[in-house]
Design a protein around this motif. Structure first.
Motif, PDB file in Angstrom:
ATOM      1  N   ASP A   1       0.839  -1.196   0.000  1.00 40.50           N
ATOM      2  CA  ASP A   1       0.000   0.000   0.000  1.00 40.50           C
ATOM      3  C   ASP A   1       0.870   1.241   0.000  1.00 40.50           C
ATOM      4  O   ASP A   1       2.076   1.170   0.234  1.00 40.50           O
ATOM      5  CB  ASP A   1      -0.900   0.005   1.249  1.00 40.50           C
TER       6      ASP A   1
ATOM      7  N   GLY B   1      -5.399   7.689   5.453  1.00 39.54           N
ATOM      8  CA  GLY B   1      -5.281   6.261   5.176  1.00 39.54           C
ATOM      9  C   GLY B   1      -4.333   5.918   4.048  1.00 39.54           C
ATOM     10  O   GLY B   1      -3.586   6.761   3.549  1.00 39.54           O
TER      11      GLY B   1
ATOM     12  N   PHE C   1      -7.491  -1.141   4.255  1.00 37.54           N
ATOM     13  CA  PHE C   1      -7.172   0.293   4.291  1.00 37.54           C
ATOM     14  C   PHE C   1      -8.307   1.104   3.657  1.00 37.54           C
ATOM     15  O   PHE C   1      -9.467   0.744   3.782  1.00 37.54           O
ATOM     16  CB  PHE C   1      -5.815   0.585   3.631  1.00 37.54           C
ATOM     17  N   GLU C   2      -7.972   2.180   2.913  1.00 32.10           N
ATOM     18  CA  GLU C   2      -9.015   3.014   2.294  1.00 32.10           C
ATOM     19  C   GLU C   2      -9.609   2.358   1.062  1.00 32.10           C
ATOM     20  O   GLU C   2     -10.686   2.734   0.594  1.00 32.10           O
ATOM     21  CB  GLU C   2      -8.466   4.391   1.924  1.00 32.10           C
ATOM     22  N   GLY C   3      -8.895   1.414   0.510  1.00 37.68           N
ATOM     23  CA  GLY C   3      -9.403   0.776  -0.700  1.00 37.68           C
ATOM     24  C   GLY C   3      -8.276   0.443  -1.662  1.00 37.68           C
ATOM     25  O   GLY C   3      -7.113   0.309  -1.267  1.00 37.68           O
TER      26      GLY C   3
ATOM     27  N   VAL D   1      -3.713   3.317   0.381  1.00 34.74           N
ATOM     28  CA  VAL D   1      -4.395   2.702  -0.756  1.00 34.74           C
ATOM     29  C   VAL D   1      -3.593   1.488  -1.214  1.00 34.74           C
ATOM     30  O   VAL D   1      -2.361   1.551  -1.301  1.00 34.74           O
ATOM     31  CB  VAL D   1      -4.535   3.720  -1.917  1.00 34.74           C
TER      32      VAL D   1
ATOM     33  N   THR E   1       0.463   5.978   0.196  1.00 35.67           N
ATOM     34  CA  THR E   1      -0.428   7.089   0.553  1.00 35.67           C
ATOM     35  C   THR E   1      -1.307   7.469  -0.645  1.00 35.67           C
ATOM     36  O   THR E   1      -0.907   7.305  -1.804  1.00 35.67           O
ATOM     37  CB  THR E   1       0.392   8.315   0.993  1.00 35.67           C
ATOM     38  N   PRO E   2      -2.523   7.979  -0.385  1.00 33.35           N
ATOM     39  CA  PRO E   2      -3.433   8.300  -1.484  1.00 33.35           C
ATOM     40  C   PRO E   2      -2.950   9.494  -2.317  1.00 33.35           C
ATOM     41  O   PRO E   2      -2.557  10.517  -1.741  1.00 33.35           O
ATOM     42  CB  PRO E   2      -4.757   8.625  -0.780  1.00 33.35           C
TER      43      PRO E   2
ATOM     44  N   SER F   1     -13.930  -3.305   7.936  1.00 39.36           N
ATOM     45  CA  SER F   1     -12.527  -2.894   7.973  1.00 39.36           C
ATOM     46  C   SER F   1     -11.707  -3.598   6.903  1.00 39.36           C
ATOM     47  O   SER F   1     -10.596  -3.206   6.600  1.00 39.36           O
ATOM     48  CB  SER F   1     -11.937  -3.156   9.362  1.00 39.36           C
TER      49      SER F   1
END
Ligand code: SAH
Length: 242
Positions: free
Chosen positions: A52, A61, A113-115, A63, A54-55, A137
């Protein structure tokens, strides 16, 4: 034919989990279905084994990376449907469950996580499925839900106890109420009709109860049920009066 389930996840320890017990567990042990829980992290390429980041554009969250997920998918994808658990997906239905259970199995991708990076969905043929309008979650519990619903339909898993045909959603209605002994409990008795031994009468009572409960609790299902009933059985649609 074995129903083959592959789950791509950061938490393979969650499987088979509850599906290792009871009817699903017995069927798993007997080879009616198989389960392969694959660690997504094994497909990471950097030295930190990261899955993952960072967005883009900022925000809270993390990604999940498209490149790592694609590598995991490409190593396991075959002719089985490939499903990602996502809250944005098509709501899971008994019809989809039945179709899946009649097929060779399923590969399920579990988000965390966020997706998941959108480019994964743009680049691979992935069916997005949601188990309901709430946020989990992670996709693992969703995958367990989907597999549980499929496995109980596999031939031999439920035995003769139920063909499933009369259950909630199968006929477009919720199920009628059940009763068992004792005959009287806290002053409440079992409806007389169920003790009559008159099977036609019992069937009629159950149908009526199913209609009452569906109409009051799930007007959406009821509307569809009524709509389905007034359609002509096949061929051209009749024009209805306005
Ligand atoms: N930020 C996302 C929620 C991410 S939840 C949003 O607002 O839509 C983390 C992961 O849990 C998701 O990637 C998905 O795999 C899983 N998940 C959460 N809710 C789900 C649901 N209702 N159905 C299926 N999967 C779900």
């Amino acid at each position: 034919m074995t129903f083959a389930a592959t789950v791509l996840t950061l938490y393979p320890e969650m499987f088979p989990g509850p599906l290792g017990l009871s009817l699903a567990g017995r069927a798993l042990a007997q080879g009616t279905w198989s389960l392969d829980a694959v660690q997504i992290r094994d497909f990471a390429t950097d030295k930190h084994r990261s899955v993952d980041d960072t967005p883009a554009g900022g925000g809270a969250g993390m990604v999940m990376r498209a490149d790592v997920l694609a590598a995991a998918i490409d190593a396991h994808a075959d002719d089985r449907p490939l499903i990602a658990m996502t809250p944005r997906g098509a709501p899971l239905t008994q019809k989809r469950v039945r179709d899946l259970a009649e097929g060779p199995g399923v590969t399920i991708l579990c988000g965390r996580f966020e997706g998941i990076d959108q480019r994964l969905f743009d680049a691979r043929a992935i069916e997005e499925v949601s188990i309901g309008d709430y946020v989990l979650s992670g996709g693992e519990v969703g995958a367990l839900v989907l597999l549980d619903a499929c496995v109980r339909l596999l031939p031999g898993v439920m035995g003769a106890a139920s063909s499933g045909d009369e259950e909630s959603f199968e006929s477009g209605l919720l199920e009628y109420p059940h009763y068992t002994r004792p005959f009287e409990w806290e002053g409440r008795t079992i409806p007389e009709v169920l003790r009559s031994g008159d099977h036609a009468k019992i069937a009629a009572w159950r149908k009526a109860e199913a209609e009452v409960v569906t109409r009051s609790r799930r007007p959406d299902l009821w509307e569809r049920h009524i709509g389905a009933r007034v359609q002509p059985p096949s061929g051209a649609r009749q024009k209805k009066d306005e």
